[in-house]
Design a protein around this motif. Structure first.
Motif, PDB file in Angstrom:
ATOM      1  N   PHE A  46       8.365  -0.157   6.002  1.00 55.60           N
ATOM      2  CA  PHE A  46       7.347  -0.028   4.944  1.00 55.60           C
ATOM      3  C   PHE A  46       7.838  -0.831   3.740  1.00 55.60           C
ATOM      4  O   PHE A  46       8.573  -0.325   2.897  1.00 55.60           O
ATOM      5  CB  PHE A  46       7.151   1.443   4.571  1.00 55.60           C
ATOM      6  N   ALA A  51       3.128   1.549  -2.332  1.00 57.55           N
ATOM      7  CA  ALA A  51       1.756   1.586  -1.801  1.00 57.55           C
ATOM      8  C   ALA A  51       1.492   2.944  -1.147  1.00 57.55           C
ATOM      9  O   ALA A  51       0.420   3.534  -1.322  1.00 57.55           O
ATOM     10  CB  ALA A  51       1.553   0.459  -0.787  1.00 57.55           C
ATOM     11  N   ILE A  52       2.492   3.460  -0.442  1.00 50.73           N
ATOM     12  CA  ILE A  52       2.338   4.779   0.185  1.00 50.73           C
ATOM     13  C   ILE A  52       2.206   5.844  -0.899  1.00 50.73           C
ATOM     14  O   ILE A  52       1.342   6.723  -0.849  1.00 50.73           O
ATOM     15  CB  ILE A  52       3.558   5.122   1.073  1.00 50.73           C
ATOM     16  N   THR A 137      -0.523  -0.104   3.896  1.00 49.30           N
ATOM     17  CA  THR A 137       0.928   0.138   3.893  1.00 49.30           C
ATOM     18  C   THR A 137       1.629  -0.619   5.028  1.00 49.30           C
ATOM     19  O   THR A 137       2.798  -0.956   4.906  1.00 49.30           O
ATOM     20  CB  THR A 137       1.233   1.645   3.998  1.00 49.30           C
ATOM     21  N   ASP A 224       2.179   8.264   5.731  1.00 51.82           N
ATOM     22  CA  ASP A 224       2.622   6.894   5.440  1.00 51.82           C
ATOM     23  C   ASP A 224       1.642   5.834   5.909  1.00 51.82           C
ATOM     24  O   ASP A 224       1.531   4.765   5.319  1.00 51.82           O
ATOM     25  CB  ASP A 224       3.956   6.608   6.148  1.00 51.82           C
TER      26      ASP A 224
END
Ligand code: GN1
Ligand code: MG
Length: 340
Positions: A46, A51-52, A137, A224
């Motif tokens: 990731f 962003a998550i 993500t 996520d």
């Protein structure tokens, strides 16, 4: 980790690492002020942990207003209000521990209905949430064309001795390439709708609770990969992990069997939430969803095996090959029991 605990203002009584999931590291933390789940986000995979963080907070804020009773894994803020903590190049976030348990495989068909219903409800309750407010993500996470392309690259550049010993599995996967065409046709059809999609609906990502002997799924976890996506991703991963008594780690292929009753329950659970939202075109692809995800996971495992386990890692030599063979077997059994 002391520095992280201090940022949350925790007085920690005990720390226990949980060995769940293939990507992130997860800890159960008991403090004088309650129990938390602390997770370090694998930023090699990731690449944008922020962003998550933004997605979970955006959804959490929406639900606070529109569905305050919905059980949601809100992020816990540090004392200065951050929900993502950078420490020595790693990224941590925390959740309040929810009173429930997760399963690695199902014990009974009702659990399929319960879990499918929770994931359906997640998409349904967020149907008014504007998917343009979600960040991507993992770009192309469930793009089957890309996964097939990556498989082809591994065939050209992968570990030669592993290529030699994987021939039969490779040729089976090549023989199923028509699934990539069906996928392309599906996503380009006007009636295939993008919605808030979980993208990792395996059974261990739903929490259960038992009260008075009645077991209920209470909450989905692991957000996520919540991104705009298609229902085939979520229903597909349910098929992949709910229909068989053994998990993707099972070495004994004879144990890989589809339980038809679980399929009926899975459908009932998901459609109880999503019946009125799915187009007829989408409903016609309910079975394809299972084929798509099982096939994609087989491709991803064998690709990783050929690439020397660079994505998933391996606890023993050949683990990703075992997983690939397991998923190939599952796809064959699925085609046999569900399609015919
Ligand atoms: C990974 O890390 P975990 O277990 O939540 C993977 C999923 C696979 C799954 C197979 C980001 O999920 O796509 O289905 O392993 N997640 C990522 O067990 O690649
Ligand atoms: Mg996950």
């Amino acid at each position: 980790m002391e520095s992280i605990f201090n940022q949350y203002g925790w007085s920690v009584l005990s720390v226990q690492q949980l060995h769940q999931g293939l990507i992130n590291s997860t800890y159960s933390i008991s403090t004088s002020n309650g129990d938390y789940i602390l997770q370090s986000v694998n930023h090699h995979i990731f690449k944008d942990p922020m962003a998550i963080d933004a997605n979970i907070n955006a959804i959490g804020n929406f639900l606070d207003k529109k569905a305050p009773d919905y059980q949601f894994t809100h992020l816990v803020p540090t004392q200065i209000g951050n929900t993502l903590v950078e420490w020595e190049g790693q990224y941590f976030r925390a959740f309040k521990k929810i009173n429930g348990y997760s399963l690695t495989v199902l014990d009974n068909p009702t659990q399929a209905k319960e879990a499918a219903s929770q994931f359906g409800k997640f998409t349904q309750i967020l149907s008014q949430f504007d998917i343009r407010n979600l960040k991507i993500t993992l770009p192309d996470f469930h793009n089957l064309s890309l996964r097939y392309h990556q498989f082809n690259e591994a065939l050209n550049n992968g570990n030669q001795s592993r290529l030699n010993t994987s021939k039969e599995a490779i040729s089976f996967l090549q023989s199923q390439k028509k699934l990539v065409n069906t996928f392309d046709n599906f996503i380009h059809h006007a009636d295939a709708i993008q919605r808030v999609t979980h993208h990792d609906t395996k059974i261990s990502n739903v929490l259960f609770n038992s009260e008075n002997g009645v077991e209920k799924a209470i909450c989905v976890i692991d957000l996520d990969t919540v991104m705009p996506g298609y229902f085939i991703s979520d229903v597909g991963d349910m098929c992949r992990t709910y229909l068989c008594k053994v998990s993707e780690e099972e070495v004994d292929l004879n144990l890989i069997q589809i339980e038809k009753e679980r399929w009926d329950f899975l459908k009932q659970g998901y459609l109880a939430q999503m019946q009125n939202s799915l187009s007829n075109f989408e409903k016609d692809h309910f079975v394809f969803a299972g084929q798509f995800m099982i096939y994609m996971q087989a491709l991803r495992f064998i690709t990783d095996h050929l690439n020397n386990d660079s994505y998933y890692g391996a606890k023993y030599e050949g683990q990703n090959f075992v997983r690939a063979l397991n998923q190939i077997e599952l796809l064959k059994r699925f085609n046999e029991s569900i399609i015919n």
